[in-house]
Design a protein around this motif. Structure first.
Motif, PDB file in Angstrom:
ATOM      1  N   UNK A 108      23.216  84.843  35.652  1.00 22.25           N
ATOM      2  CA  UNK A 108      21.897  84.482  35.829  1.00 22.25           C
ATOM      3  C   UNK A 108      21.562  83.144  34.697  1.00 22.25           C
ATOM      4  N   UNK A 109      20.614  82.459  35.285  1.00 21.05           N
ATOM      5  CA  UNK A 109      20.101  81.240  34.590  1.00 21.05           C
ATOM      6  C   UNK A 109      18.686  81.088  34.781  1.00 21.05           C
ATOM      7  N   UNK A 139      26.239  88.805  42.165  1.00 27.82           N
ATOM      8  CA  UNK A 139      24.974  87.995  42.450  1.00 27.82           C
ATOM      9  C   UNK A 139      24.784  86.986  41.426  1.00 27.82           C
ATOM     10  N   UNK A 140      24.383  85.691  41.723  1.00 26.99           N
ATOM     11  CA  UNK A 140      24.162  84.772  40.969  1.00 26.99           C
ATOM     12  C   UNK A 140      22.340  84.301  40.958  1.00 26.99           C
ATOM     13  N   UNK A 141      21.892  84.371  39.966  1.00 23.02           N
ATOM     14  CA  UNK A 141      20.330  84.150  39.980  1.00 23.02           C
ATOM     15  C   UNK A 141      20.126  83.035  39.315  1.00 23.02           C
ATOM     16  N   UNK A 142      19.065  82.127  39.931  1.00 25.12           N
ATOM     17  CA  UNK A 142      18.605  80.936  38.942  1.00 25.12           C
ATOM     18  C   UNK A 142      17.120  80.866  39.299  1.00 25.12           C
ATOM     19  N   UNK A 143      16.216  80.568  38.117  1.00 29.30           N
ATOM     20  CA  UNK A 143      14.907  80.360  38.096  1.00 29.30           C
ATOM     21  C   UNK A 143      14.737  78.888  37.783  1.00 29.30           C
ATOM     22  N   UNK A 144      14.364  78.030  38.767  1.00 27.79           N
ATOM     23  CA  UNK A 144      13.923  76.786  38.225  1.00 27.79           C
ATOM     24  C   UNK A 144      12.932  76.196  39.005  1.00 27.79           C
ATOM     25  N   UNK A 145      12.147  75.160  38.429  1.00 28.93           N
ATOM     26  CA  UNK A 145      10.934  74.447  39.124  1.00 28.93           C
ATOM     27  C   UNK A 145      11.378  73.757  40.406  1.00 28.93           C
ATOM     28  N   UNK A 146      10.455  73.677  41.208  1.00 26.77           N
ATOM     29  CA  UNK A 146      10.508  72.797  42.448  1.00 26.77           C
ATOM     30  C   UNK A 146      10.091  71.192  41.897  1.00 26.77           C
ATOM     31  N   UNK A 147      10.893  70.071  42.130  1.00 19.55           N
ATOM     32  CA  UNK A 147      10.630  68.729  41.483  1.00 19.55           C
ATOM     33  C   UNK A 147       9.059  68.502  41.770  1.00 19.55           C
ATOM     34  N   UNK A 148       8.468  67.890  40.781  1.00 24.35           N
ATOM     35  CA  UNK A 148       6.865  68.021  41.025  1.00 24.35           C
ATOM     36  C   UNK A 148       6.730  66.379  41.580  1.00 24.35           C
ATOM     37  N   UNK A 149       7.414  66.100  42.695  1.00 27.93           N
ATOM     38  CA  UNK A 149       7.474  64.504  43.092  1.00 27.93           C
ATOM     39  C   UNK A 149       6.260  64.303  43.876  1.00 27.93           C
ATOM     40  N   UNK A 150       5.497  65.131  44.221  1.00 27.83           N
ATOM     41  CA  UNK A 150       4.247  64.959  45.190  1.00 27.83           C
ATOM     42  C   UNK A 150       3.178  64.435  44.429  1.00 27.83           C
ATOM     43  N   UNK A 151       3.172  64.411  43.152  1.00 28.52           N
ATOM     44  CA  UNK A 151       2.177  64.101  42.110  1.00 28.52           C
ATOM     45  C   UNK A 151       2.529  62.633  41.747  1.00 28.52           C
ATOM     46  N   UNK A 152       3.496  61.875  42.265  1.00 32.04           N
ATOM     47  CA  UNK A 152       3.845  60.745  41.720  1.00 32.04           C
ATOM     48  C   UNK A 152       3.278  59.865  42.971  1.00 32.04           C
ATOM     49  N   UNK A 153       1.983  59.161  42.721  1.00 29.15           N
ATOM     50  CA  UNK A 153       1.777  57.872  43.444  1.00 29.15           C
ATOM     51  C   UNK A 153       2.903  56.881  43.409  1.00 29.15           C
ATOM     52  N   UNK A 154       2.924  55.889  44.566  1.00 26.88           N
ATOM     53  CA  UNK A 154       3.729  54.906  44.274  1.00 26.88           C
ATOM     54  C   UNK A 154       3.614  54.034  42.929  1.00 26.88           C
ATOM     55  N   UNK A 155       4.764  53.718  42.338  1.00 23.71           N
ATOM     56  CA  UNK A 155       4.818  53.013  41.091  1.00 23.71           C
ATOM     57  C   UNK A 155       4.820  53.937  39.833  1.00 23.71           C
ATOM     58  N   UNK A 156       4.371  55.223  39.989  1.00 26.30           N
ATOM     59  CA  UNK A 156       4.329  56.142  38.894  1.00 26.30           C
ATOM     60  C   UNK A 156       5.541  56.917  38.634  1.00 26.30           C
ATOM     61  N   UNK A 157       6.003  56.945  37.322  1.00 29.36           N
ATOM     62  CA  UNK A 157       7.292  57.895  37.083  1.00 29.36           C
ATOM     63  C   UNK A 157       7.072  59.007  36.134  1.00 29.36           C
ATOM     64  N   UNK A 158       5.743  59.361  35.712  1.00 25.70           N
ATOM     65  CA  UNK A 158       5.318  60.237  34.827  1.00 25.70           C
ATOM     66  C   UNK A 158       4.481  61.213  35.314  1.00 25.70           C
ATOM     67  N   UNK A 159       4.864  62.616  34.891  1.00 28.06           N
ATOM     68  CA  UNK A 159       3.676  63.685  35.302  1.00 28.06           C
ATOM     69  C   UNK A 159       3.388  64.600  34.161  1.00 28.06           C
TER      70      UNK A 159
END
Length: 246
Positions: A108-109, A139-159
């Motif tokens: 696991x991770x 079994x192999x278990x992974x916990x990881x975030x979903x990339x938060x790209x929906x919070x990025x308007x055009x031209x923005x790179x930081x969240x």
């Protein structure tokens, strides 16, 4: 990397547990340990990126033999100094490629550690390494975030993900390469200090393909360790892949 311990050297290890106190609360730890102990059954568990033992130590206290792989000697030293630290064997090395003796029921991770591997090749190698350590049906278990790209308007790179009077924290994304970095700005006595750690974000479907390349198939995916459904609004996932017998 800053030193042989990578980005988690003595300066990070010294305050690692205190920097994320909510992750050490029973309500955060117990559901993780419950699921991993269930998957381990009468077998052993292997943690990739065991760190200071947040999960490994309570899992070992449940009677599950736990072996950890950890690049940072400073983090591993913190684990060994804790009560029960001698119950978890730790091998120093890169968890994408380091092999340890034995066969495991679960590997696991947790806590986004898969993102510490900053190339797709390294993440693919990690899945292969997990599969090579697992017994058939393991079994192999992974916990990881979903990339938060929906919070990025055009031209923005930081969240931003933490804003306070003395610390700011934000992620920066490169959507062309899936590279990201977490940045921390801490203000002490009126002076600001900046540090950053590189990562590579990865999508659930991409992880599923990595698993297939390693001879595993998706068995379960939830939005939390409590096994709530994974949906389009989930901010993270806990995924379980099973090693195909034969």
């Amino acid at each position: 990397m800053p030193d042989a311990d990578g980005y988690f050297g003595e300066d990070i290890a010294a305050t690692y547990d205190e920097s994320s106190p909510d992750m050490f609360r029973p309500e955060a730890v117990d559901p993780v340990v419950d699921l991993l102990a269930e998957l381990a059954g009468d077998g052993a568990a292997l943690e990739f990126g065991v760190g200071t033992g947040r999960i490994a130590l309570p899992l070992a206290a449940r009677g599950v033999p736990v072996h950890g792989i950890e690049m940072s000697r400073a983090m591993a030293d913190r684990l060994r100094d804790k009560p029960g630290g001698d119950s978890v064997d730790v091998t120093i090395g890169d968890f994408a490629t380091t092999r340890v003796p034995g066969t495991f029921a679960v590997a696991y991770l947790v806590f986004n550690t898969i993102n510490n591997l900053t190339t797709q090749d390294a993440q693919v190698a990690c899945f292969r390494n997990a599969a090579e350590h697992l017994r058939p049906g393991g079994t192999f278990v992974v916990e990881v975030g979903v990339p938060d790209l929906r919070r990025l308007p055009p031209g923005q790179t930081a969240v931003p993900f933490r804003i306070g009077p003395t610390q700011w924290a934000f992620d920066t994304y490169d959507v062309a390469t899936q590279a990201m970095s977490s940045h921390y700005v801490t203000i002490t006595d009126g002076k600001a200090a900046h540090s950053s750690i590189p990562f590579r974000y990865v999508w659930p479907a991409e992880l599923d393909l990595m698993a297939r390349l390693a001879g595993m198939r998706l068995r379960d995916r939830w939005g939390e360790w409590s096994r709530t459904p994974f949906t389009g609004e989930s901010t993270k996932h806990v995924s379980v892949w099973e090693k195909v017998a034969g």
